[in-house]
Design a protein around this motif. Structure first.
Motif, PDB file in Angstrom:
ATOM      1  N   LEU A   1       0.833  -1.193   0.000  1.00 32.23           N
ATOM      2  CA  LEU A   1       0.000   0.000   0.000  1.00 32.23           C
ATOM      3  C   LEU A   1       0.872   1.250   0.000  1.00 32.23           C
ATOM      4  N   TRP A   2       2.103   1.111   0.489  1.00 35.44           N
ATOM      5  CA  TRP A   2       3.039   2.232   0.513  1.00 35.44           C
ATOM      6  C   TRP A   2       3.269   2.811  -0.882  1.00 35.44           C
ATOM      7  N   PHE A   3       3.044   2.026  -1.925  1.00 39.22           N
ATOM      8  CA  PHE A   3       3.249   2.524  -3.283  1.00 39.22           C
ATOM      9  C   PHE A   3       2.275   3.646  -3.613  1.00 39.22           C
TER      10      PHE A   3
ATOM     11  N   VAL B   1       0.247  -5.573   1.633  1.00 43.40           N
ATOM     12  CA  VAL B   1       0.902  -5.272   2.906  1.00 43.40           C
ATOM     13  C   VAL B   1       1.035  -3.758   3.065  1.00 43.40           C
ATOM     14  N   GLY B   2       1.072  -3.299   4.312  1.00 46.16           N
ATOM     15  CA  GLY B   2       1.385  -1.902   4.558  1.00 46.16           C
ATOM     16  C   GLY B   2       0.227  -1.049   5.015  1.00 46.16           C
ATOM     17  N   GLY B   3      -0.953  -1.624   5.240  1.00 45.20           N
ATOM     18  CA  GLY B   3      -2.061  -0.849   5.747  1.00 45.20           C
ATOM     19  C   GLY B   3      -1.923  -0.546   7.220  1.00 45.20           C
ATOM     20  N   ASP B   4      -2.814   0.304   7.714  1.00 47.33           N
ATOM     21  CA  ASP B   4      -2.844   0.529   9.159  1.00 47.33           C
ATOM     22  C   ASP B   4      -3.141  -0.776   9.884  1.00 47.33           C
ATOM     23  N   LEU B   5      -3.932  -1.615   9.251  1.00 48.47           N
ATOM     24  CA  LEU B   5      -4.204  -2.963   9.746  1.00 48.47           C
ATOM     25  C   LEU B   5      -3.920  -3.956   8.635  1.00 48.47           C
ATOM     26  N   GLU B   6      -3.490  -5.161   9.023  1.00 50.82           N
ATOM     27  CA  GLU B   6      -3.243  -6.246   8.069  1.00 50.82           C
ATOM     28  C   GLU B   6      -4.293  -7.327   8.298  1.00 50.82           C
ATOM     29  N   ALA B   7      -4.832  -7.874   7.198  1.00 52.56           N
ATOM     30  CA  ALA B   7      -5.859  -8.907   7.317  1.00 52.56           C
ATOM     31  C   ALA B   7      -5.539 -10.061   6.380  1.00 52.56           C
ATOM     32  N   VAL B   8      -6.016 -11.238   6.758  1.00 55.21           N
ATOM     33  CA  VAL B   8      -5.758 -12.440   5.964  1.00 55.21           C
ATOM     34  C   VAL B   8      -6.614 -12.454   4.707  1.00 55.21           C
ATOM     35  N   THR B   9      -7.868 -12.045   4.833  1.00 56.59           N
ATOM     36  CA  THR B   9      -8.811 -12.108   3.710  1.00 56.59           C
ATOM     37  C   THR B   9      -9.592 -10.811   3.611  1.00 56.59           C
ATOM     38  N   VAL B  10     -10.290 -10.646   2.491  1.00 52.86           N
ATOM     39  CA  VAL B  10     -11.196  -9.502   2.345  1.00 52.86           C
ATOM     40  C   VAL B  10     -12.301  -9.584   3.392  1.00 52.86           C
ATOM     41  N   HIS B  11     -12.747 -10.795   3.708  1.00 53.56           N
ATOM     42  CA  HIS B  11     -13.807 -10.963   4.707  1.00 53.56           C
ATOM     43  C   HIS B  11     -13.372 -10.412   6.063  1.00 53.56           C
ATOM     44  N   SER B  12     -12.192 -10.819   6.527  1.00 51.74           N
ATOM     45  CA  SER B  12     -11.757 -10.336   7.835  1.00 51.74           C
ATOM     46  C   SER B  12     -11.397  -8.855   7.776  1.00 51.74           C
ATOM     47  N   ALA B  13     -10.966  -8.377   6.619  1.00 54.16           N
ATOM     48  CA  ALA B  13     -10.702  -6.945   6.475  1.00 54.16           C
ATOM     49  C   ALA B  13     -11.992  -6.139   6.594  1.00 54.16           C
ATOM     50  N   LEU B  14     -13.063  -6.625   5.989  1.00 55.38           N
ATOM     51  CA  LEU B  14     -14.359  -5.944   6.102  1.00 55.38           C
ATOM     52  C   LEU B  14     -14.822  -5.900   7.555  1.00 55.38           C
ATOM     53  N   LEU B  15     -14.683  -7.010   8.243  1.00 56.88           N
ATOM     54  CA  LEU B  15     -15.103  -7.051   9.643  1.00 56.88           C
ATOM     55  C   LEU B  15     -14.237  -6.133  10.502  1.00 56.88           C
ATOM     56  N   ALA B  16     -12.943  -6.051  10.186  1.00 57.84           N
ATOM     57  CA  ALA B  16     -12.064  -5.148  10.922  1.00 57.84           C
ATOM     58  C   ALA B  16     -12.433  -3.694  10.651  1.00 57.84           C
ATOM     59  N   ALA B  17     -12.817  -3.390   9.421  1.00 53.00           N
ATOM     60  CA  ALA B  17     -13.235  -2.024   9.109  1.00 53.00           C
ATOM     61  C   ALA B  17     -14.402  -1.612   9.993  1.00 53.00           C
ATOM     62  N   ARG B  18     -15.341  -2.521  10.148  1.00 56.25           N
ATOM     63  CA  ARG B  18     -16.545  -2.214  10.918  1.00 56.25           C
ATOM     64  C   ARG B  18     -16.300  -2.243  12.423  1.00 56.25           C
ATOM     65  N   HIS B  19     -15.669  -3.310  12.895  1.00 58.96           N
ATOM     66  CA  HIS B  19     -15.617  -3.564  14.339  1.00 58.96           C
ATOM     67  C   HIS B  19     -14.346  -3.081  15.015  1.00 58.96           C
TER      68      HIS B  19
END
Length: 374
Positions: free
Chosen positions: A175-177, A200-218
């Protein structure tokens, strides 16, 4: 009888290696440093990019090992020589911390990060049983260039909306790019970024889009999320060989988790390629064939003759999706107020106005789905 190809099945990867000396540190943004490097042997200067989290902080005079493949091939998005290592000044070993998530796995630059969803994460308890987005609007788009335009559309309706950006691994992996993501984060247009899969390189790292969506919300407490690949769409001029098919898979993920999927169309009347004029075949394939769940497909109210072509292009999507017409009044100014340079395939806002209006309209519609502000 099985088909037997007459060409080799394995094509060896092409990597062009060079050594060089750092002549200038040109500029830096969140997670990246742009350099001028003099190549060993030829003496030619090249524009290079380093990710300090992976290779250390380069300084003038440093010897660098470069991968110049993209630059040699003249690739538009990735046309940098990339710093692979500072062989004479390796960074110190980092302290051993929590986290065991390996990204860019089994490549020379594989990195261990702390995944938001893994056992060592302080958010593991929250995400372990999380299974619902609570109807959170999620705007899905094909190209990374849609992100700032979607944000502009959201902010035109709800300036204080907490927006999370989820970057998939179809384009750039770091994501740094993305100078766009860095600038939107700096301007507080994004509440946070999450890199999913091998990205790689986000404020949060997630294994899948599913867990990334849940992290965005929760975890981030986002009101709304955007899902696109990073910079550097990959296409092959075939029906299925393009990285944007992941947009359809993202729609399915949103629906599985009880979110409200909003599909942003890739629209253009400026792209010289017929397959991307009107509504791009990338959108029609991703949403028409890959997305098995229903989404709200946003159609911006454009001028003729493009409006009629877009209407005809999206007609087949009505069999599965809800096609929503959204006015674009006021969105031009919203786009001109974006704190980053708008660009898609080398074309700016005035060169490909419809592309950015379509993304902004998706953001405007998604914001309208949010509960009324207190």
């Amino acid at each position: 009888m099985a088909y037997r190809p007459t060409v080799p099945l394995v094509s060896p990867p092409v990597i062009t290696w060079r050594r060089g000396e750092v002549l200038e540190v040109r500029r830096a943004w969140r997670g990246a440093v742009e350099l001028t490097v003099r190549q060993e042997g030829t003496g030619d200067p090249v524009r290079a990019l380093a990710y300090p989290a992976l290779v250390g902080d380069p300084a003038v005079g440093d010897t660098v090992l470069l991968n110049t493949t993209a630059q040699t091939m003249g690739l538009g998005t990735g046309g940098y020589a990339l710093v692979v290592a500072l062989p004479e000044r390796l960074p110190a070993d980092p302290p051993r911390g929590p986290g065991h998530l390996v990204k860019t796995r089994y490549t020379p630059l594989q990195a261990v990060v702390l995944g938001v969803d893994e056992q060592d994460s302080p958010h593991h308890e929250v995400l372990r049983d999380a299974d619902d987005l609570g109807a959170m609007p999620v705007v899905v788009a094909d190209l990374h260039s849609a992100v700032p335009a979607i944000c502009a559309g959201v902010r035109a309706v709800r300036p204080g909306t907490r927006i999370a950006y989820i970057m998939t691994d179809g384009g750039a992996l770091p994501l740094w790019f993305s100078m766009t993501a860095a600038a939107l984060r700096e301007a507080d247009w994004l509440t946070g970024t999450i890199t999913a899969g091998q990205a790689v390189g986000g404020d949060l790292e997630a294994v899948t889009v599913h867990s990334a969506l849940l992290a965005a919300r929760h975890v981030l407490g986002a009101d709304l999320a955007i899902v696109t690949q990073g910079p550097g769409n990959l296409g092959t001029d075939t029906r299925w060989g393009f990285s944007g098919v992941a947009a359809g898979e993202a729609v399915n993920a949103v629906a599985t988790l009880g979110g409200h999927a909003v599909a942003a169309l890739r629209i253009s009347d400026a792209d010289p390629r017929e397959r991307h004029q009107g509504v791009s075949h990338h959108s029609l394939t991703a949403y028409g064939r890959v997305a098995l769940a229903a989404a709200d497909v946003v159609v911006p109210e454009l001028d003729e003759p493009l409006a009629s072509r877009v209407a005809a292009d999206v007609a087949p999507l009505r069999a599965r999706h809800r096609v929503v017409a959204v006015p674009v009044d006021g969105l031009d100014q919203a786009l001109r107020d974006v704190p980053v340079k708008l660009s898609t395939m080398g074309r700016g806002l005035d060169e490909d106005h419809a592309h950015f209006l379509a993304s902004a309209a998706a953001g405007r519609y998604a914001a309208s789905l949010l509960p009324a502000a207190d």
